[in-house]
Design an enzyme around this catalytic site. Structure first.
Site, PDB file in Angstrom:
ATOM      1  N   LYS A  26       0.844  -1.214   0.000  1.00 36.94           N
ATOM      2  CA  LYS A  26       0.000   0.000   0.000  1.00 36.94           C
ATOM      3  C   LYS A  26       0.876   1.260   0.000  1.00 36.94           C
ATOM      4  CE  LYS A  26      -2.198  -1.144   3.812  1.00 36.94           C
ATOM      5  NZ  LYS A  26      -1.521  -2.432   4.091  1.00 36.94           N
ATOM      6  N   ARG A  28     -10.184   0.522   8.347  1.00 39.78           N
ATOM      7  CA  ARG A  28      -9.732  -0.833   8.655  1.00 39.78           C
ATOM      8  C   ARG A  28     -10.790  -1.641   9.397  1.00 39.78           C
ATOM      9  NH1 ARG A  28      -3.811   0.115   8.653  1.00 39.78           N
ATOM     10  NH2 ARG A  28      -2.874  -1.891   9.071  1.00 39.78           N
ATOM     11  N   ARG A  80      11.455  -5.922   5.324  1.00 41.30           N
ATOM     12  CA  ARG A  80      11.358  -4.472   5.083  1.00 41.30           C
ATOM     13  C   ARG A  80      12.346  -3.704   5.976  1.00 41.30           C
ATOM     14  NH1 ARG A  80       5.636  -1.833   5.527  1.00 41.30           N
ATOM     15  NH2 ARG A  80       5.645  -3.010   7.468  1.00 41.30           N
ATOM     16  N   ARG A 129      10.777  -1.944  11.444  1.00 39.51           N
ATOM     17  CA  ARG A 129       9.643  -1.530  12.258  1.00 39.51           C
ATOM     18  C   ARG A 129       9.434  -2.503  13.416  1.00 39.51           C
ATOM     19  NH1 ARG A 129       4.711  -0.011   8.240  1.00 39.51           N
ATOM     20  NH2 ARG A 129       3.571  -1.241   9.780  1.00 39.51           N
ATOM     21  N   ARG A 160      -0.881  -9.511  12.981  1.00 39.35           N
ATOM     22  CA  ARG A 160      -1.454  -8.457  12.124  1.00 39.35           C
ATOM     23  C   ARG A 160      -2.248  -9.071  10.970  1.00 39.35           C
ATOM     24  NH1 ARG A 160       3.809  -5.478  10.612  1.00 39.35           N
ATOM     25  NH2 ARG A 160       2.516  -4.264   9.182  1.00 39.35           N
TER      26      ARG A 160
HETATM   27  P1  AP5 Z   1       4.802  -1.602   1.912  1.00 37.48           P
HETATM   28  O1  AP5 Z   1       4.501  -0.801   0.688  1.00 37.48           O
HETATM   29  O2  AP5 Z   1       5.495  -0.935   3.034  1.00 37.48           O
HETATM   30  O3  AP5 Z   1       3.473  -2.361   2.400  1.00 37.48           O
HETATM   31  P2  AP5 Z   1       2.179  -1.842   3.171  1.00 37.48           P
HETATM   32  O4  AP5 Z   1       0.993  -2.481   2.546  1.00 37.48           O
HETATM   33  O5  AP5 Z   1       2.203  -0.363   3.271  1.00 37.48           O
HETATM   34  O6  AP5 Z   1       2.423  -2.543   4.566  1.00 37.48           O
HETATM   35  P3  AP5 Z   1       2.252  -1.970   6.046  1.00 37.48           P
HETATM   36  O7  AP5 Z   1       2.975  -2.911   6.942  1.00 37.48           O
HETATM   37  O8  AP5 Z   1       2.617  -0.531   6.111  1.00 37.48           O
HETATM   38  O9  AP5 Z   1       0.721  -2.148   6.230  1.00 37.48           O
HETATM   39  P4  AP5 Z   1      -0.060  -2.140   7.535  1.00 37.48           P
HETATM   40  O10 AP5 Z   1      -1.417  -1.909   7.024  1.00 37.48           O
HETATM   41  O11 AP5 Z   1       0.094  -3.317   8.401  1.00 37.48           O
HETATM   42  O12 AP5 Z   1       0.643  -0.995   8.405  1.00 37.48           O
HETATM   43  P5  AP5 Z   1       0.213   0.480   8.777  1.00 37.48           P
HETATM   44  O13 AP5 Z   1       1.446   1.268   8.857  1.00 37.48           O
HETATM   45  O14 AP5 Z   1      -0.905   0.943   7.945  1.00 37.48           O
HETATM   46  O15 AP5 Z   1       5.668  -2.882   1.415  1.00 37.48           O
HETATM   47  C1  AP5 Z   1       6.116  -3.849   2.359  1.00 37.48           C
HETATM   48  C2  AP5 Z   1       7.502  -4.365   1.908  1.00 37.48           C
HETATM   49  O16 AP5 Z   1       7.352  -5.072   0.668  1.00 37.48           O
HETATM   50  C3  AP5 Z   1       8.539  -3.264   1.640  1.00 37.48           C
HETATM   51  O17 AP5 Z   1       9.803  -3.705   2.049  1.00 37.48           O
HETATM   52  C4  AP5 Z   1       8.498  -3.060   0.109  1.00 37.48           C
HETATM   53  O18 AP5 Z   1       9.745  -2.652  -0.395  1.00 37.48           O
HETATM   54  C5  AP5 Z   1       8.136  -4.470  -0.374  1.00 37.48           C
HETATM   55  N1  AP5 Z   1       7.291  -4.451  -1.572  1.00 37.48           N
HETATM   56  C6  AP5 Z   1       6.257  -3.600  -1.846  1.00 37.48           C
HETATM   57  N2  AP5 Z   1       5.690  -3.907  -3.031  1.00 37.48           N
HETATM   58  C7  AP5 Z   1       6.376  -5.004  -3.508  1.00 37.48           C
HETATM   59  C8  AP5 Z   1       6.248  -5.793  -4.691  1.00 37.48           C
HETATM   60  N3  AP5 Z   1       5.299  -5.536  -5.628  1.00 37.48           N
HETATM   61  N4  AP5 Z   1       7.101  -6.836  -4.833  1.00 37.48           N
HETATM   62  C9  AP5 Z   1       8.065  -7.117  -3.895  1.00 37.48           C
HETATM   63  N5  AP5 Z   1       8.228  -6.383  -2.760  1.00 37.48           N
HETATM   64  C10 AP5 Z   1       7.387  -5.349  -2.563  1.00 37.48           C
HETATM   65  O19 AP5 Z   1      -0.372   0.260  10.257  1.00 37.48           O
HETATM   66  C11 AP5 Z   1       0.474  -0.097  11.327  1.00 37.48           C
HETATM   67  C12 AP5 Z   1      -0.342  -0.207  12.601  1.00 37.48           C
HETATM   68  O20 AP5 Z   1      -0.927   1.056  12.930  1.00 37.48           O
HETATM   69  C13 AP5 Z   1      -1.533  -1.181  12.582  1.00 37.48           C
HETATM   70  O21 AP5 Z   1      -1.143  -2.512  12.843  1.00 37.48           O
HETATM   71  C14 AP5 Z   1      -2.421  -0.596  13.676  1.00 37.48           C
HETATM   72  O22 AP5 Z   1      -1.941  -0.939  14.953  1.00 37.48           O
HETATM   73  C15 AP5 Z   1      -2.226   0.895  13.480  1.00 37.48           C
HETATM   74  N6  AP5 Z   1      -3.214   1.443  12.545  1.00 37.48           N
HETATM   75  C16 AP5 Z   1      -2.955   2.041  11.344  1.00 37.48           C
HETATM   76  N7  AP5 Z   1      -4.093   2.413  10.743  1.00 37.48           N
HETATM   77  C17 AP5 Z   1      -5.102   2.055  11.569  1.00 37.48           C
HETATM   78  C18 AP5 Z   1      -6.511   2.150  11.493  1.00 37.48           C
HETATM   79  N8  AP5 Z   1      -7.131   2.676  10.441  1.00 37.48           N
HETATM   80  N9  AP5 Z   1      -7.235   1.647  12.529  1.00 37.48           N
HETATM   81  C19 AP5 Z   1      -6.644   1.120  13.609  1.00 37.48           C
HETATM   82  N10 AP5 Z   1      -5.322   0.988  13.736  1.00 37.48           N
HETATM   83  C20 AP5 Z   1      -4.545   1.451  12.732  1.00 37.48           C
HETATM   84 MG    MG Z   2       2.337   1.032   4.861  1.00 36.49          MG
END
Ligand code: AP5
Ligand code: MG
Length: 214
Positions: A13, A88, A127, A160, A171
């Site tokens: 994402k 979410r 990552r 992270r 997760r």
């Molecule tokens: P990356 O692009 O970083 O993936 P991502 O989908 O953004 O993954 P996240 O871990 O950020 O998602 P998340 O939803 O768990 O975390 P968030 O920060 O939102 O890519 C991942 C890796 O893969 C990278 O190394 C990249 O280089 C590689 N990659 C990417 N595309 C690729 C491809 N096509 N091929 C190969 N490699 C690739 O949330 C974190 C925490 O915050 C949650 O757990 C929760 O506690 C809290 N939180 C956030 N939002 C909310 C909400 N709305 N409600 C409640 N709690 C929330």
């Molecule tokens: Mg992300």
């Protein structure tokens, strides 16, 4: 263009959001980034969020909904926005719908990036992110020249706190239980567009652009 990015942890994402925001000139709003900044700044909200994040659980709806509502009132969101990691839960999706309708807005797309569990675990545990400029790498799929230093700015690369194998597994379970129901939610509203995220970053982005301009 008003877009929400769905998809499990590690689906790409954040990676795709950078490209979408630049191409369509809309602000990228990542609730995960907002929380990580608050944790780094040691604010009260950050300290509260940190405990949930490190357990791989969701931060309570009332906290995250308030933050997003305020952010969407920003003048830079008037012509469009890209929400990454929000909504979410169904309660968050309903709150978003209500909030947008108050200002005569609605969503254009719910973009769901689909990737299987085995790839997600590899992507998340490999990552690395630059503490200074935020650039995201992957030790195998997009490796930095040194595992500890950012190629772009020389900053320190870190893993992270929620990217350990145990927390990643939690997760992914939380995603299945609480976030996957949004696929039906947006399908019922005819807003869901699905993209195969198993391919390389550039191929995924080409598919995303095609879907968004279709
Ligand atoms: P990356 O692009 O970083 O993936 P991502 O989908 O953004 O993954 P996240 O871990 O950020 O998602 P998340 O939803 O768990 O975390 P968030 O920060 O939102 O890519 C991942 C890796 O893969 C990278 O190394 C990249 O280089 C590689 N990659 C990417 N595309 C690729 C491809 N096509 N091929 C190969 N490699 C690739 O949330 C974190 C925490 O915050 C949650 O757990 C929760 O506690 C809290 N939180 C956030 N939002 C909310 C909400 N709305 N409600 C409640 N709690 C929330
Ligand atoms: Mg992300």
């Amino acid at each position: 263009m008003n877009i929400v990015l769905l998809g499990p942890p590690g689906a790409g994402k954040g990676t795709q959001a950078l490209r979408i925001a630049k191409t369509y000139d809309i602000p990228h709003i990542s609730t995960g980034e907002i929380f990580r900044r608050a944790v780094a700044d040691e604010t009260e909200m950050g300290m509260r969020a940190k405990a949930y994040m490190n357990r791989g659980e969701l931060v309570p709806d009332e906290v995250v909904i308030g933050i997003v509502k305020e952010r969407l009132e920003g003048p830079d969101c008037a012509e469009g926005f890209l929400l990454d990691g929000f909504p979410r839960t169904v309660a968050q999706a309903e709150a978003l719908e209500k909030e947008l309708s108050k200002s005569g807005r609605e969503l254009d797309s719910g973009l769901d990036i689909e990737v299987g569990r085995a790839s997600l675990i590899k992507r998340l545990t490999g990552r690395r992110t630059c503490r200074a400029c935020g650039k995201v790498y992957h030790l195998t799929f997009d490796p930095p020249q040194s595992a500890t230093t950012c190629d772009a700015c020389g900053g320190e690369l870190w893993q992270r706190d929620d990217d350990t194998e145990e927390t990643v597994s939690k997760r992914l379970d939380v995603y299945e239980e609480q976030t996957a129901p949004l696929i039906d939610f947006y399908n019922e509203r005819d807003l869901l567009v699905e993209v195969d995220g198993e391919r390389g970053v550039d191929d995924v982005f080409s598919a995303v652009k095609q879907l968004l301009t279709a």
